[in-house]
Write a protein that holds these residues in place. Sequence first.
Motif, PDB file in Angstrom:
ATOM      1  N   HIS A 156       0.828  -1.205   0.000  1.00  0.00           N
ATOM      2  CA  HIS A 156       0.000   0.000   0.000  1.00  0.00           C
ATOM      3  C   HIS A 156       0.862   1.254   0.000  1.00  0.00           C
ATOM      4  CE1 HIS A 156      -4.302  -0.762   0.058  1.00  0.00           C
ATOM      5  NE2 HIS A 156      -4.061  -1.882   0.722  1.00  0.00           N
ATOM      6  N   ALA A 157       2.004   1.213   0.689  1.00  0.00           N
ATOM      7  CA  ALA A 157       2.873   2.393   0.749  1.00  0.00           C
ATOM      8  C   ALA A 157       3.627   2.604  -0.556  1.00  0.00           C
ATOM      9  CB  ALA A 157       3.862   2.243   1.904  1.00  0.00           C
ATOM     10  N   GLU A 158       4.162   1.532  -1.164  1.00  0.00           N
ATOM     11  CA  GLU A 158       5.105   1.678  -2.265  1.00  0.00           C
ATOM     12  C   GLU A 158       4.611   1.132  -3.598  1.00  0.00           C
ATOM     13  OE1 GLU A 158       9.173   0.908  -1.676  1.00  0.00           O
ATOM     14  OE2 GLU A 158       9.236   1.659   0.375  1.00  0.00           O
ATOM     15  N   GLY A 159       3.450   0.488  -3.626  1.00  0.00           N
ATOM     16  CA  GLY A 159       3.002  -0.118  -4.859  1.00  0.00           C
ATOM     17  C   GLY A 159       2.653   0.895  -5.944  1.00  0.00           C
ATOM     18  N   GLY A 215      -6.887  -1.782  -7.600  1.00  0.00           N
ATOM     19  CA  GLY A 215      -7.444  -0.494  -7.983  1.00  0.00           C
ATOM     20  C   GLY A 215      -6.411   0.566  -8.285  1.00  0.00           C
ATOM     21  N   VAL A 216      -5.144   0.325  -7.931  1.00  0.00           N
ATOM     22  CA  VAL A 216      -4.067   1.272  -8.225  1.00  0.00           C
ATOM     23  C   VAL A 216      -3.557   1.013  -9.642  1.00  0.00           C
ATOM     24  CG1 VAL A 216      -1.688   1.895  -7.639  1.00  0.00           C
ATOM     25  CG2 VAL A 216      -3.391   1.639  -5.832  1.00  0.00           C
ATOM     26  N   ALA A 217      -3.233   2.070 -10.365  1.00  0.00           N
ATOM     27  CA  ALA A 217      -2.757   1.938 -11.743  1.00  0.00           C
ATOM     28  C   ALA A 217      -1.520   1.045 -11.803  1.00  0.00           C
ATOM     29  CB  ALA A 217      -2.435   3.311 -12.315  1.00  0.00           C
ATOM     30  N   PRO A 218      -1.393   0.233 -12.846  1.00  0.00           N
ATOM     31  CA  PRO A 218      -0.228  -0.661 -12.961  1.00  0.00           C
ATOM     32  C   PRO A 218       1.102   0.083 -13.042  1.00  0.00           C
ATOM     33  CG  PRO A 218      -1.966  -1.319 -14.475  1.00  0.00           C
ATOM     34  CD  PRO A 218      -2.363   0.013 -13.929  1.00  0.00           C
ATOM     35  N   VAL A 219       1.084   1.313 -13.545  1.00  0.00           N
ATOM     36  CA  VAL A 219       2.315   2.092 -13.693  1.00  0.00           C
ATOM     37  C   VAL A 219       2.093   3.485 -13.113  1.00  0.00           C
ATOM     38  CG1 VAL A 219       3.979   3.091 -15.304  1.00  0.00           C
ATOM     39  CG2 VAL A 219       2.995   0.835 -15.776  1.00  0.00           C
ATOM     40  N   ARG A 220       3.001   3.891 -12.244  1.00  0.00           N
ATOM     41  CA  ARG A 220       3.029   5.260 -11.724  1.00  0.00           C
ATOM     42  C   ARG A 220       4.451   5.779 -11.899  1.00  0.00           C
ATOM     43  NH1 ARG A 220       1.672   4.928  -5.727  1.00  0.00           N
ATOM     44  NH2 ARG A 220       1.796   7.189  -5.874  1.00  0.00           N
ATOM     45  N   VAL A 221       4.600   6.867 -12.611  1.00  0.00           N
ATOM     46  CA  VAL A 221       5.931   7.406 -12.895  1.00  0.00           C
ATOM     47  C   VAL A 221       6.319   8.320 -11.739  1.00  0.00           C
ATOM     48  CG1 VAL A 221       7.346   8.699 -14.524  1.00  0.00           C
ATOM     49  CG2 VAL A 221       5.501   7.235 -15.355  1.00  0.00           C
ATOM     50  N   ARG A 222       7.246   7.825 -10.913  1.00  0.00           N
ATOM     51  CA  ARG A 222       7.590   8.500  -9.663  1.00  0.00           C
ATOM     52  C   ARG A 222       9.076   8.822  -9.591  1.00  0.00           C
ATOM     53  NH1 ARG A 222       5.209   3.600  -6.271  1.00  0.00           N
ATOM     54  NH2 ARG A 222       6.185   2.579  -8.061  1.00  0.00           N
ATOM     55  N   GLU A 223       9.417   9.632  -8.601  1.00  0.00           N
ATOM     56  CA  GLU A 223      10.819   9.884  -8.304  1.00  0.00           C
ATOM     57  C   GLU A 223      11.503   8.564  -7.942  1.00  0.00           C
ATOM     58  OE1 GLU A 223      10.278  12.408  -5.013  1.00  0.00           O
ATOM     59  OE2 GLU A 223       9.801  14.196  -6.192  1.00  0.00           O
ATOM     60  N   LEU A 224      12.816   8.570  -8.002  1.00  0.00           N
ATOM     61  CA  LEU A 224      13.563   7.370  -7.648  1.00  0.00           C
ATOM     62  C   LEU A 224      13.357   7.004  -6.179  1.00  0.00           C
ATOM     63  CD1 LEU A 224      15.599   5.257  -8.706  1.00  0.00           C
ATOM     64  CD2 LEU A 224      17.421   6.799  -7.943  1.00  0.00           C
TER      65      LEU A 224
END
Length: 284
Positions: A156-159, A215-224
């Motif tokens: 839940h925190a990092e997915g 329910g969370v998107a398969p890809v999230r473009v995040r900071e490193l």
Amino acid sequence: MTVARHLFERQVRLLDAGDLEGLLGQYHEDAVLLRFDRTVAGKAALREHFSAYLARGPRVKEVTQLADADDLVSYQAVLEVAGEEVRSYGAMWLRGERIARHVQGLFPAPAHGPGARKGRVHVDLEPYEAWTAHAVPDPRSAGREAVGPVLLEIVHAEGPVLAERAYRLYVKASGGKALTSIARAPLSGSAYRLRQAGAIEFDGPDDALVLRPTGVAPVRVRELGPRPLDEVPIAEVAELMRRLRAAGATELPRAVLDAYGLVRMTAKAEEYLSRAEELSALPS
């Protein structure tokens, strides 16, 4: 030697030693750490920030510039973070003998001269929310009722998060040193039970399995964030490359390093980014 310089040198030693409590002792209770991506205010938030940062194994390789006055120190340094070389800058304002305000940032790459990267572009990245580690039971002896909720908390925190990273975070929090096959088995079993219960979803092949909350998107473009480059899901890197390409970037592997604030293109990074670039050429 000024108080500020003495404090800075102690900061470097504590950082290299990975001493969380020592670092926190450098700051006032109401201290503020200002970065371009976030503001970290107060001891509780500083603890969370430095816990995640120290998990990346930072090491100060060289302090390239340092200027100090009685209550102020400004610096530039070369660091190794998660195996990658980065260039950092910052300033610390003291109140008494502890830090009241700290400004910190990275120079992703030279802007001019030898080694300058042409065609640098910028794309917005989501902040990376790292799991806050806490004491957890040994996965080898704890029952599924104990392991499952913690693994779900990590996801839940990092997915979306690589399963291997999630398992390593659990093992490290339990006091373990390495993700062994004996420790992996109950963690993997818990992940499958969470999927069967509808709490999480799986993406990717078994050897690069990605876990995400339902329910969370398969890809999230995040900071490193606190991740080494090879712990960023390859689909996330590929999507970042698509956005960089759309923004005008041509040397995509180098552009990714810039976006993540990394400098050195290691052989391992080059191989991983080459695979991501191939994936980025496919329809998303």
